[in-house]
Write a protein that holds these residues in place. Structure first.
Motif, short mmCIF file in Angstrom:
data_model
loop_
_atom_site.label_atom_id
_atom_site.label_comp_id
_atom_site.label_asym_id
_atom_site.label_seq_id
_atom_site.Cartn_x
_atom_site.Cartn_y
_atom_site.Cartn_z
N THR A 1 0.82 -1.20 0.00
CA THR A 1 0.00 0.00 0.00
C THR A 1 0.86 1.26 0.00
O THR A 1 2.07 1.20 0.25
N VAL B 1 0.69 3.72 2.20
CA VAL B 1 1.14 4.01 3.56
C VAL B 1 2.36 3.16 3.92
O VAL B 1 3.35 3.65 4.47
N GLN C 1 -1.41 9.56 12.22
CA GLN C 1 -2.50 9.44 11.25
C GLN C 1 -2.91 7.98 11.06
O GLN C 1 -4.10 7.68 10.88
N SER C 2 -1.96 7.06 11.09
CA SER C 2 -2.27 5.65 10.89
C SER C 2 -3.22 5.12 11.97
O SER C 2 -4.00 4.21 11.72
N ALA D 1 2.52 13.08 4.38
CA ALA D 1 1.71 11.88 4.16
C ALA D 1 0.29 12.09 4.66
O ALA D 1 -0.69 11.71 4.00
N ASP E 1 -3.07 12.57 2.08
CA ASP E 1 -4.21 11.67 2.25
C ASP E 1 -5.49 12.45 2.51
O ASP E 1 -6.55 12.16 1.92
N SER E 2 -5.42 13.46 3.37
CA SER E 2 -6.63 14.22 3.70
C SER E 2 -7.11 15.06 2.52
O SER E 2 -8.32 15.16 2.28
N THR F 1 -8.75 12.77 -0.15
CA THR F 1 -10.08 12.36 0.31
C THR F 1 -11.07 13.51 0.23
O THR F 1 -12.22 13.33 -0.21
N GLU G 1 -14.07 9.43 -0.76
CA GLU G 1 -13.48 8.18 -0.31
C GLU G 1 -13.27 7.18 -1.45
O GLU G 1 -12.21 6.60 -1.61
N ALA H 1 -10.74 8.46 -4.04
CA ALA H 1 -9.41 8.46 -3.44
C ALA H 1 -8.84 7.06 -3.42
O ALA H 1 -7.65 6.85 -3.68
N GLY I 1 -5.44 5.70 -5.24
CA GLY I 1 -4.40 4.93 -4.58
C GLY I 1 -4.14 3.61 -5.26
O GLY I 1 -3.01 3.16 -5.40
#
Length: 504
Positions: free
Chosen positions: A49, A51, A224-225, A422, A426-427, A430, A435, A438, A442
């Motif tokens: 992924t 992340v 964030q994770s 990162a 991501d934010s 999105t 969602e 996004a 990815g």
């Protein structure tokens, strides 16, 4: 300049020593950004992924940053040459392990070892410069060191692009092996042994600094994770960060009250320029590391460029940084350089503004070379003068400690920049794509396709350029802090080299 020592017939050749160290220093800094251009290929090759792939960068930066306070002092205690060669050996072997990794977990582990090796090497480069160069030449030497730090972060994506297209992502790590061997031979030949401290080592300081740095940086990096909530059992992200801050406060108190030799002598912060420079370099590390991630994803996933093509967009940055290094170095030695880094920081901010304004799906691709060139000029005026001003007045006995603090500041900024970018990327993806879209973006990135589907490109480009506004803002904060640089002290006399130095 060749310096003859009283007790040995072996001459010290400062510039030969500098270039020997710069080769290894350049290599480890390239690895802070070379992975950014390879992220999509690594995602596809290891079937992982975004992340997890970004952790290949974050883990390296984390392992690089956390021990720097310790490794700087290790150079004072056991000799910068010895620590440099040890770190170079670890880095070279772990680079081979990175290229041979068959899973993202193994790659991350090997990157951690790379970071540890880099942490051993980096403080020794500045410490040796401070101790073997005469005052009248130290500005030019620091300019070389500084522009190496800047150019390496720019060359990383360029070199990575060529290696990716030619042989695959593994070769961004394999290339370090022959370079590391050459750097080892040159360091053995030209880097001198320097006197070491016979005082006891501050082991409590080592434990406190390492624990505090790890908790703070890991907490911010992984926040964030875990949605800034619970990590495991009673352990939360904010709990880790707060605990880390408390431990670092205890570390500072211990450095002040202990009666032996502290890990970080706090008197180095009485030097105004050292304190200002250490603060500014945090913003530089944050911005330089943060800006490369969204830019590479934009060029490859919105514009459909290959890794090599996207990396070539950075050529004006690298070329101008290198071309201006010598003139800027002479300017540092001949004039009061305290306003030069402010100019450089502002020019870098202007280059990032250029990307924000120009990086759209339909902008003629050649126009993106303009902000690249602006960033090249800014880098030349930023790195060298800052390093020179920050370290100029350091006592040689504190060179390792000062170098450790300065490089720790830069690397902490880089870790925070990578983690914050990162999260922001991501934010913004999105928020602008939703969602489902996004997730599709990815998946397309992980699949290594030439470009995103047409309906997603506009929103993805906007998300990436909005993300670049963060490093732009941080670099402006750095320019504001740099206003407090004081005039550099007048040079008096020549460097006093100890009679125990040798090049054996």
């Amino acid at each position: 300049m060749i310096t003859k020592l009283e007790s040995t017939s072996s001459p010290i050749r400062p510039w030969a020593a500098l270039w020997s160290l710069v080769l290894g220093f350049f290599m480890i800094l390239v690895d802070t950004t070379i992975v950014s251009v390879a992220n999509p290929s690594i995602m596809q090759g290891l079937d992982t992924t975004m992340v997890a792939t970004l952790w290949a960068t974050s883990a390296y930066l984390l392992a690089y940053a956390v021990p720097l306070l310790i490794t700087g002092r290790l150079g004072d205690r056991f000799g910068p040459r010895r620590m440099y060669l040890l770190g170079l050996s670890i880095f070279t072997l772990s680079s081979l392990a990175c290229g041979l990794s068959g899973s993202i977990e193994l790659l991350i582990l090997a990157r951690v070892m790379q970071g540890l090796g880099a942490s051993l090497m980096t403080p020794q480069t500045m410490a040796v410069i401070t101790r073997i160069f005469a005052p009248r030449e130290r500005g030019s030497a620091m300019a070389v060191w500084g522009v190496t730090a800047g150019v390496a972060t720019l060359v990383g994506p360029i070199l990575g692009g060529f290696l990716l297209d030619a042989w695959g992502w593994e070769w961004i790590f394999f290339i370090n092996v022959p370079v590391g061997v050459l750097a080892f031979v040159l360091a053995m030949r030209f880097v001198p042994k320097l006197p070491t401290s016979a005082h006891r080592f501050d082991w409590l300081g080592v434990i406190l600094s390492a624990a505090g740095m790890f908790l703070v940086v890991f907490g911010i990096q992984e926040g964030q994770s875990y949605d800034w909530g619970v990590i495991w059992g009673p352990i939360s992200v904010w709990g880790m960060i707060i605990t880390g801050v408390v431990i670092l406060v205890l570390f500072v108190v211990w450095q002040r009250v202990q009666r032996g030799e502290p890990l970080i002598p706090l008197q180095i912060f009485r030097d105004r320029n050292f304190s200002v420079g250490s603060a500014v370099i945090v913003t530089v590390g944050f911005s330089v590391t943060g800006m490369s991630l969204p830019l590479m994803f934009y060029l490859q996933l919105v514009r459909g460029q290959t890794p090599t093509q996207s990396a070539l967009m950075m050529v004006p940055m690298a070329v101008l940084s290198i071309a201006l290094a010598r003139p800027v170095g002479l300017l540092i030695d001949r004039r009061d350089p305290r306003r030069i880094p402010i100019i450089g920081l502002l020019i870098v901010a202007a280059g990032l503004v250029g990307y924000v304004l120009l990086a759209k799906p339909d902008t003629p691709i050649w126009m993106l070379l303009i902000p690249s060139a602006i960033l090249g000029v800014g880098n030349a005026f930023m790195w060298g003068p800052m390093a020179s001003l920050t370290t100029f007045s350091l006592d040689p006995e504190l060179a390792g400690a000062g170098s450790g603090v300065y490089n720790t500041s830069r690397q902490v900024g880089a870790v925070l920049g990578s983690a914050a970018m990162a999260m922001l990327m991501d934010s913004r993806i999105t928020a602008l794509l939703g969602e489902q879209a996004a997730a599709s973006a990815g998946h397309a990135a992980g699949g290594g396709v030439a470009a995103l589907p047409e309906p997603l490109r506009e929103g993805f480009a906007t998300a990436m350029m909005q993300s670049i506004m963060m490093p732009m803002s941080v670099i402006l904060i750095g320019a504001f802090i740099a206003i407090w640089f004081a005039p550099r002290p007048a040079r008096t006399g020549e460097i006093k080299l100890p009679n125990t130095v040798s090049v054996d």
